[in-house]
Design an enzyme around this catalytic site. Structure first.
Site, PDB file in Angstrom:
ATOM      1  N   MET A  54       0.843  -1.175   0.000  1.00 58.61           N
ATOM      2  CA  MET A  54       0.000   0.000   0.000  1.00 58.61           C
ATOM      3  C   MET A  54       0.889   1.239   0.000  1.00 58.61           C
ATOM      4  SD  MET A  54      -2.443   1.361   3.141  1.00 58.61           S
ATOM      5  CE  MET A  54      -2.366  -0.208   3.876  1.00 58.61           C
ATOM      6  N   PRO A  55       0.891   2.009  -1.077  1.00 58.73           N
ATOM      7  CA  PRO A  55       1.680   3.236  -1.124  1.00 58.73           C
ATOM      8  C   PRO A  55       1.094   4.298  -0.189  1.00 58.73           C
ATOM      9  CG  PRO A  55       1.058   2.524  -3.337  1.00 58.73           C
ATOM     10  CD  PRO A  55       0.282   1.710  -2.368  1.00 58.73           C
ATOM     11  N   ILE A  56       1.978   4.953   0.535  1.00 62.47           N
ATOM     12  CA  ILE A  56       1.587   6.090   1.367  1.00 62.47           C
ATOM     13  C   ILE A  56       2.424   7.283   0.916  1.00 62.47           C
ATOM     14  CG2 ILE A  56       1.488   7.051   3.692  1.00 62.47           C
ATOM     15  CD1 ILE A  56       1.317   4.140   4.717  1.00 62.47           C
ATOM     16  N   GLN A  63      -2.752   5.875  -0.160  1.00 63.69           N
ATOM     17  CA  GLN A  63      -3.051   6.864   0.875  1.00 63.69           C
ATOM     18  C   GLN A  63      -2.238   8.125   0.601  1.00 63.69           C
ATOM     19  OE1 GLN A  63      -2.638   5.658   4.955  1.00 63.69           O
ATOM     20  NE2 GLN A  63      -3.409   3.598   4.547  1.00 63.69           N
TER      21      GLN A  63
END
Length: 65
Positions: A1-3, A40
Site C-alpha cells: 500500500m503506497p503512502i 493513501q
C-alpha cells in the site's frame, strides 16, 4: 500500500488539496500498478511561522502568490 506524505504551508483551499490528492493517487496507480483504493495521501499543513527558508521565517517574507 503506497503512502504519499506531503508537507505544505497552510492556506490552500479544500479544492486545491482535493485536486492534489487525486493527482498524486493517479500517478501512483499509473506508475506502480496498484489499486486506487490502496493509495493513501497524507497532507500535513505547517504555519508560515514554523518554516524558514535561507534562515528567514516564511511568515516574515512577502505573501505567497
Amino acid at each position: 500500500m503506497p503512502i504519499i506524505k506531503v508537507e505544505l504551508l497552510a492556506g490552500r483551499s479544500y479544492e486545491q488539496k482535493r485536486s492534489l490528492a487525486a493527482a498524486l493517487t493517479d500517478v501512483a496507480v499509473d506508475s506502480l500498478g496498484v489499486a486506487r483504493s490502496s493509495v493513501q495521501v497524507h497532507l500535513q499543513e505547517m504555519s508560515a511561522e514554523n518554516v524558514a527558508i535561507g534562515g528567514t521565517l516564511v511568515a516574515e517574507t512577502a505573501p505567497r502568490q
